[in-house]
Write an enzyme that holds these catalytic residues in place. Structure first.
Site, PDB file in Angstrom:
ATOM      1  N   ILE A  89       0.844  -1.194   0.000  1.00 19.36           N
ATOM      2  CA  ILE A  89       0.000   0.000   0.000  1.00 19.36           C
ATOM      3  C   ILE A  89       0.879   1.244   0.000  1.00 19.36           C
ATOM      4  CG2 ILE A  89      -1.776   1.278   1.267  1.00 19.36           C
ATOM      5  CD1 ILE A  89      -2.446  -1.498   2.621  1.00 19.36           C
ATOM      6  N   CYS A  90       0.603   2.154  -0.915  1.00 17.52           N
ATOM      7  CA  CYS A  90       1.310   3.433  -0.956  1.00 17.52           C
ATOM      8  C   CYS A  90       0.461   4.451  -0.193  1.00 17.52           C
ATOM      9  CB  CYS A  90       1.520   3.879  -2.401  1.00 17.52           C
ATOM     10  SG  CYS A  90       2.428   5.431  -2.523  1.00 17.52           S
ATOM     11  N   LEU A  91       0.855   4.688   1.046  1.00 17.33           N
ATOM     12  CA  LEU A  91       0.125   5.606   1.914  1.00 17.33           C
ATOM     13  C   LEU A  91       1.157   6.323   2.781  1.00 17.33           C
ATOM     14  CD1 LEU A  91      -2.663   6.589   2.922  1.00 17.33           C
ATOM     15  CD2 LEU A  91      -2.669   4.645   4.495  1.00 17.33           C
TER      16      LEU A  91
END
Length: 152
Positions: A89-91
């Site tokens: 996840i790119c967060l």
């Protein structure tokens, strides 16, 4: 390591006490390892993920809460900010914007918010990112969510 265990036990007790407080999130601690958790999150309403239940895996470092947990989707999801094969996840809060004030529950909340409001400018899934601003995105995400492929 002792501080992280204490923090995780505190979060575990909170999750047990408030199970019904957030019906969109179910956090589950591994019985044999406090540093491994899973979560079941409901897809946000009025999105292609509505009606879906998505499983997340948490790997928590020994330096938690000073370092963020590693979180990935175990459920396949078509989303610009999720790597389709690995579930990464790119967060920002899982990277450079982490704060010890975040909890596992609040991380799940942030992931649900990301599902509802993708950031196509920083995609991990370029194919999904390219669909971010066109009308077929919802249909395509729905197709991936339910594994439906219509005969062409």
């Amino acid at each position: 390591m002792q501080a992280s265990r204490a923090r995780l036990f505190k979060e575990y007790k909170e999750v047990q006490r408030e199970k019904s407080a957030d019906p969109d999130i179910q956090l589950i601690c591994d019985d044999s390892n406090i540093f491994k958790w899973t979560a079941l999150i409901k897809g946000p309403s009025e999105t292609p993920y509505e009606g879906g239940v998505f499983q997340l895996a948490f790997a928590i470092p020994e330096q938690y809460p000073l370092l963020p947990p590693q979180v990935r989707f175990l459920t396949k999801i078509f989303h610009p900010n999720v790597h389709f094969k690995t579930g990464e996840i790119c967060l920002d809060i899982l990277k450079n914007a982490w704060s010890p004030a975040w909890t596992l529950q609040s991380v799940c909340r942030a992931i649900i918010a990301l599902m509802a409001h993708p950031e196509p400018d920083s995609p991990l899934n370029c194919d999904s990112g390219n669909f971010g601003f066109i009308s077929n995105y919802s249909t395509l995400a729905f197709t991936y969510k339910f594994g439906i492929v219509s005969p062409g």
